[in-house]
Design a protein around this motif. Structure first.
Motif, PDB file in Angstrom:
ATOM      1  N   VAL A 175       0.844  -1.204   0.000  1.00 30.10           N
ATOM      2  CA  VAL A 175       0.000   0.000   0.000  1.00 30.10           C
ATOM      3  C   VAL A 175       0.876   1.250   0.000  1.00 30.10           C
ATOM      4  O   VAL A 175       0.658   2.174  -0.792  1.00 30.10           O
ATOM      5  N   LEU A 176       1.879   1.279   0.881  1.00 26.31           N
ATOM      6  CA  LEU A 176       2.757   2.449   0.938  1.00 26.31           C
ATOM      7  C   LEU A 176       3.502   2.655  -0.376  1.00 26.31           C
ATOM      8  O   LEU A 176       3.646   3.786  -0.849  1.00 26.31           O
ATOM      9  N   GLN A 177       3.976   1.570  -0.992  1.00 23.80           N
ATOM     10  CA  GLN A 177       4.669   1.684  -2.286  1.00 23.80           C
ATOM     11  C   GLN A 177       3.729   2.242  -3.354  1.00 23.80           C
ATOM     12  O   GLN A 177       4.140   3.076  -4.166  1.00 23.80           O
ATOM     13  N   SER A 178       2.473   1.811  -3.342  1.00 26.27           N
ATOM     14  CA  SER A 178       1.525   2.320  -4.346  1.00 26.27           C
ATOM     15  C   SER A 178       1.223   3.796  -4.105  1.00 26.27           C
ATOM     16  O   SER A 178       1.098   4.572  -5.056  1.00 26.27           O
ATOM     17  N   TRP A 179       1.123   4.208  -2.846  1.00 22.77           N
ATOM     18  CA  TRP A 179       0.878   5.621  -2.542  1.00 22.77           C
ATOM     19  C   TRP A 179       2.064   6.480  -2.974  1.00 22.77           C
ATOM     20  O   TRP A 179       1.881   7.551  -3.543  1.00 22.77           O
ATOM     21  N   VAL A 180       3.282   6.022  -2.720  1.00 19.24           N
ATOM     22  CA  VAL A 180       4.474   6.776  -3.130  1.00 19.24           C
ATOM     23  C   VAL A 180       4.552   6.857  -4.653  1.00 19.24           C
ATOM     24  O   VAL A 180       4.845   7.917  -5.215  1.00 19.24           O
ATOM     25  N   ALA A 181       4.253   5.752  -5.340  1.00 21.78           N
ATOM     26  CA  ALA A 181       4.264   5.756  -6.816  1.00 21.78           C
ATOM     27  C   ALA A 181       3.233   6.745  -7.351  1.00 21.78           C
ATOM     28  O   ALA A 181       3.507   7.488  -8.303  1.00 21.78           O
ATOM     29  N   GLU A 182       2.055   6.775  -6.752  1.00 20.18           N
ATOM     30  CA  GLU A 182       1.018   7.721  -7.173  1.00 20.18           C
ATOM     31  C   GLU A 182       1.475   9.159  -6.944  1.00 20.18           C
ATOM     32  O   GLU A 182       1.304  10.025  -7.811  1.00 20.18           O
ATOM     33  N   PHE A 183       2.076   9.420  -5.798  1.00 15.48           N
ATOM     34  CA  PHE A 183       2.589  10.760  -5.507  1.00 15.48           C
ATOM     35  C   PHE A 183       3.635  11.174  -6.535  1.00 15.48           C
ATOM     36  O   PHE A 183       3.618  12.301  -7.030  1.00 15.48           O
TER      37      PHE A 183
ATOM     38  N   ILE B  47       2.169  12.309  -9.799  1.00 12.75           N
ATOM     39  CA  ILE B  47       1.505  13.611  -9.722  1.00 12.75           C
ATOM     40  C   ILE B  47       2.514  14.743  -9.522  1.00 12.75           C
ATOM     41  O   ILE B  47       2.446  15.773 -10.176  1.00 12.75           O
ATOM     42  N   HIS B  48       3.467  14.539  -8.629  1.00 10.79           N
ATOM     43  CA  HIS B  48       4.351  15.626  -8.207  1.00 10.79           C
ATOM     44  C   HIS B  48       5.760  15.562  -8.761  1.00 10.79           C
ATOM     45  O   HIS B  48       6.489  16.535  -8.654  1.00 10.79           O
ATOM     46  N   ALA B  49       6.159  14.431  -9.279  1.00 11.22           N
ATOM     47  CA  ALA B  49       7.497  14.252  -9.844  1.00 11.22           C
ATOM     48  C   ALA B  49       8.576  14.919  -8.996  1.00 11.22           C
ATOM     49  O   ALA B  49       9.080  15.975  -9.338  1.00 11.22           O
ATOM     50  N   PRO B  50       8.922  14.309  -7.849  1.00 12.18           N
ATOM     51  CA  PRO B  50       9.981  14.914  -7.024  1.00 12.18           C
ATOM     52  C   PRO B  50      11.202  15.257  -7.862  1.00 12.18           C
ATOM     53  O   PRO B  50      11.637  14.472  -8.698  1.00 12.18           O
ATOM     54  N   ARG B  51      11.744  16.438  -7.641  1.00 17.25           N
ATOM     55  CA  ARG B  51      12.835  16.939  -8.468  1.00 17.25           C
ATOM     56  C   ARG B  51      14.127  16.156  -8.271  1.00 17.25           C
ATOM     57  O   ARG B  51      14.581  15.452  -9.139  1.00 17.25           O
ATOM     58  N   ASN B  52      14.727  16.289  -7.119  1.00 20.30           N
ATOM     59  CA  ASN B  52      16.033  15.675  -6.906  1.00 20.30           C
ATOM     60  C   ASN B  52      16.028  14.625  -5.803  1.00 20.30           C
ATOM     61  O   ASN B  52      16.814  13.709  -5.815  1.00 20.30           O
TER      62      ASN B  52
END
Length: 118
Positions: free
Chosen positions: A8-16, A19-24
């Motif tokens: 569940v946590l991995q799927s939430w991080v993948a979804e984030f 959406i947000h594409a962490p920069r670095n």
């Protein structure tokens, strides 16, 4: 505390990340043994140019929120203005991730809507 599996946590991080594409910064879910050997995880983020470990923890009980923990450092860090700006941007992403996980947890805790079949 509600259980959140590693999956569940991995799927939430993948979804984030979609959406947000962490920069670095590198966001990851670290496997962690939960209560009674439950398969859970810890959400962690590494900020570029900063060896400080940062992790996000779910609420320990109802009514609490996700929190961010910055591990202590052994050595001081000296940064130029541009590096501080980059870290500030990554901290903004970290705050967005924490709020996103809080929102996902809140939604997951709500019972599903039941439609009247009349």
């Amino acid at each position: 505390m509600p259980f959140r599996s590693l999956e569940v946590l991995q799927s939430w991080v993948a979804e984030f990340e979609l959406i947000h594409a962490p920069r670095n910064g590198a966001v990851r879910v670290i496997p962690q043994d939960g209560d009674d050997g439950a398969d859970t995880g810890l959400v962690a983020m590494r900020i570029l140019n900063s060896p400080t470990e940062i992790y996000l923890e779910p609420p320990r009980s109802a009514g609490e929120e996700w929190t961010v923990t910055f591990e202590p450092r052994e050595e001081p860090v000296r940064l130029k203005a541009d590096d501080v700006r980059r870290i500030a941007n990554e901290l903004a992403t970290l705050a967005e991730l924490c709020a996103f996980l809080q929102q996902k947890s809140h939604r997951a805790a709500r019972p599903p809507l039941v439609r009247n079949q009349d």
